[in-house]
Design an enzyme around this catalytic site. Structure first.
Site, short mmCIF file in Angstrom:
data_model
loop_
_atom_site.label_atom_id
_atom_site.label_comp_id
_atom_site.label_asym_id
_atom_site.label_seq_id
_atom_site.Cartn_x
_atom_site.Cartn_y
_atom_site.Cartn_z
N CYS A 1 -4.62 2.40 -3.68
CA CYS A 1 -3.37 2.93 -3.12
C CYS A 1 -2.22 1.96 -3.30
O CYS A 1 -1.39 1.80 -2.40
CB CYS A 1 -3.53 3.29 -1.64
SG CYS A 1 -4.82 4.48 -1.33
N GLN B 1 -4.40 -4.87 7.12
CA GLN B 1 -5.37 -5.83 6.55
C GLN B 1 -5.37 -7.16 7.28
O GLN B 1 -6.06 -8.09 6.86
CB GLN B 1 -5.09 -6.04 5.06
CG GLN B 1 -5.28 -4.81 4.20
CD GLN B 1 -6.70 -4.27 4.28
OE1 GLN B 1 -7.66 -4.97 4.60
NE2 GLN B 1 -6.85 -2.98 3.98
N ASP C 1 3.19 -4.00 8.23
CA ASP C 1 1.94 -3.25 8.06
C ASP C 1 0.80 -4.24 8.29
O ASP C 1 0.52 -5.09 7.45
CB ASP C 1 1.90 -2.67 6.63
CG ASP C 1 0.53 -2.12 6.24
OD1 ASP C 1 -0.40 -2.18 7.07
OD2 ASP C 1 0.40 -1.66 5.10
N LYS D 1 -10.32 -0.29 10.97
CA LYS D 1 -10.44 -1.52 10.18
C LYS D 1 -10.77 -2.72 11.07
O LYS D 1 -10.79 -3.86 10.63
CB LYS D 1 -9.15 -1.77 9.39
CG LYS D 1 -8.91 -0.73 8.28
CD LYS D 1 -7.92 -1.23 7.28
CE LYS D 1 -7.24 -0.12 6.49
NZ LYS D 1 -8.08 0.52 5.48
N HIS E 1 0.87 -1.18 0.00
CA HIS E 1 0.00 0.00 0.00
C HIS E 1 0.91 1.23 0.00
O HIS E 1 2.01 1.19 0.58
CB HIS E 1 -0.83 -0.06 1.29
CG HIS E 1 -1.92 0.96 1.38
ND1 HIS E 1 -1.68 2.28 1.68
CD2 HIS E 1 -3.26 0.84 1.24
CE1 HIS E 1 -2.83 2.93 1.72
NE2 HIS E 1 -3.80 2.09 1.46
#
Lengths: 411, 151
Positions: free
Chosen positions: A366, A203, A200, A226, A123
């Site tokens: 993104c 997700q 990261d 999220k 991303h």
């Protein structure tokens, strides 16, 4: 398994609202998740009864707010299995967490001629901060390529990660093709050369049990919104010693120990990274979201979502004239399916699906370098949460077929 | 709502312009061109023009994109080719107003031709940027052309 999907769905009032006069099938969870009642109620209760600024007042309300705010640090520690609550820094988002590491830590450990390694599927929030860091420090940004099926190419990773590598930054789970990256292999490669592993987790956090110690991640970033918390609250986990070493990137109140006319000393981590009044209500909402997910159980969530994902992916793949990006089977795939209807632009697809109550994302997500690799400018993307059900999947599949028919046969 | 509603947006004329665009291609070296990107989807449209004696003498576009952006670019070239720069810029303003739901006068509506059919985009706010992409690119070019002439 005993998954009370109807009871869970009742916790999310928005799911029973109609969109464009149709039943809502909310399938843009990778962008943001809906909020369960207990989170909304907790934030509401906080503002009604407990609101005050933290870490400064000696009065009861401020103590109460401080206790609640700091209590969330412990909840988050437990949720991601950190060693200590002091390793949990509250930020605005995954993006802010990653920028904070790139500035406060990256600038210290990356020098001219060093290398930073990321994957081509990152991303922009796990790409641009490293691109900027490389530029500031005269370092080189290198990319791990993907296998033809969209999974991360470990052989290539072994070539890209070298003695010159100082930072390896990768997504736990990709936001476009939803692949669960081979974290233990990446961890071994990273630490073998003495580099730092920055993950990261945006997700991953709502789809599987995250254990930062098992991952042996040096830093791990994620966003509250999220996982059912409000927007504007995020987390940066860092190993205690590394957070001590890391420099603050924002200065001001709350983060200082002592200020004179000429110099300032800072508090210890995590407070030295939280300048100014923090997002107290956001953190308190995050605590409620952690409680909610904990009550359901992350392993149960992963099992339920896999039951939805397998058939959903297979049914999209089976539609003639639809291209699915990434692995064509659901193994090691979490949450998202990106696809295109051949000959129809994804914006047109998303408008059509919206008319049918199906909310999906269309765009470059993104992740423009990945789009360039996939040789597309954009895709449509459907992404799941644990409150989605079979009816949502049926509505999506039926919608894709209708939209395809509309654009390819009616004209 | 069903897909019938989409017929408002994707009329046959719109689909036809998208599938068989007018004036799609490159112009010669004497042309000015400007590239605009829709940041949400990454679609890129490049508009090229040659202005002669205060009038749009040549006009074309290249690029790939959604039905709305492609159709709108095609309709724009048809509507604005050979018009005086000042009039073209006025029509660009009218088009922008129309696309955001304002009513425009009959004269402008007639002048916009097929492009006036895109008025229904106003009901799909997420798609307004798709529809205005080429028009903004041309406006930028005409603005530059204007400032060059004054130098």
């Amino acid at each position: 398994m005993n998954w009370q999907i109807e009871a869970i769905r009742r916790d999310f009032p928005i799911l029973s609202h109609r969109i464009n006069k149709e039943r809502l099938a909310y399938l843009d969870n990778a962008a943001t998740m809906q909020q369960p009642r207990p989170v909304t109620a907790t934030v509401d209760r906080y503002y009604r009864y407990d609101h005050a600024n933290v870490h400064r007042g000696v009065y009861t309300l401020s103590e109460r707010a401080t206790e609640a705010y700091e209590g969330v640090r412990e909840k988050v520690r437990h949720f991601i299995h950190a060693h200590s609550a002091d390793e949990i820094v509250f930020t605005r988002s995954t993006t802010e967490s990653l920028n904070m590491v790139a500035r406060g830590f990256g600038d210290q450990v990356v020098n001219a001629g060093d290398e930073i390694v990321i994957s081509v599927a990152e991303h922009h929030s796990n790409l641009v901060p490293w691109q900027q860091l490389a530029e500031r420090r005269g370092a080189k940004l290198k990319y791990i390529e993907l296998n033809p099926d969209g999974s991360l190419d470990l052989e290539n990773a072994a070539q890209q990660i070298t003695a010159k590598t100082k930072i390896v930054a990768v997504a736990h789970v990709g936001n476009v093709i939803g692949v669960l990256n081979p974290m233990s292999a990446l961890e071994a490669l990273t630490h073998a050369v003495g580099a730092y592993l920055i993950v990261d987790g945006a997700q991953a956090i709502s789809h599987l049990k995250v254990d930062v110690q098992a991952l042996n991640a040096d830093f791990y970033a994620f966003s509250g919104h999220k996982m059912g918390a409000p927007t504007g609250i995020g987390v940066l986990y860092g190993k205690a010693a590394l957070l001590e070493q890391m420099a603050p990137v924002q200065y001001g109140g709350e983060m200082i120990s002592q200020v004179t006319r000429t110099a300032t000393t800072y508090k210890r981590a995590p407070l030295k990274f939280e300048a100014g009044t923090p997002n107290i209500s956001g953190a308190i909402g995050l605590g409620a979201a952690v409680d909610y997910l904990d009550a359901l159980g992350m392993n149960a969530i992963q099992t339920y979502e896999a039951q939805l994902m397998g058939p959903m992916l297979a049914r999209i793949v089976a539609i003639d004239g639809v291209t699915v990006y990434g692995p064509q089977t659901a193994a090691d795939r979490l949450g998202v399916v990106s696809f295109n209807i051949d000959g129809v632009h994804p914006h047109d697809v998303a408008t059509g699906l919206d008319m049918l109550g199906v909310e999906v994302r269309a765009g470059h997500h993104c992740a423009q370098p990945l789009m360039q690799d996939l040789n597309v400018t954009a895709t449509a993307r459907a992404s799941l949460a644990f409150y989605n059900n079979q009816a949502d999947v049926d509505q999506l599949i039926d919608g894709i077929k209708q939209v395809k028919e509309f654009f390819l046969h009616e004209s | 709502m069903s897909l019938d509603q989409m017929n408002e947006l994707y009329r046959e004329v719109v689909l036809d312009h998208a599938q068989h665009p007018h004036h799609k291609g490159h112009l010669g070296q004497e042309s000015l061109h400007f590239t605009m990107e829709n940041p949400t989807c990454g679609d890129v449209i490049d508009v090229a023009t040659v202005v002669k004696d205060g009038q749009i003498d040549q006009l074309a576009f290249t690029g790939a994109g959604c039905t709305i952006s492609q159709a709108s670019a095609s309709m724009m070239t048809v509507a604005l080719l050979h018009r005086p720069v000042a009039e073209a810029r006025r029509l660009i303003v009218s088009f922008s107003k129309m696309i955001t739901g304002a009513t425009i006068n009959d004269q402008d509506q007639r002048a916009l031709g097929d492009a006036s059919l895109l008025a229904s985009v106003a009901e799909f706010p997420a798609r307004i940027k798709c529809a205005t992409l080429a028009w903004h690119a041309l406006d930028e070019l005409l603005q530059r052309e204007g400032s060059q002439e004054h130098e």
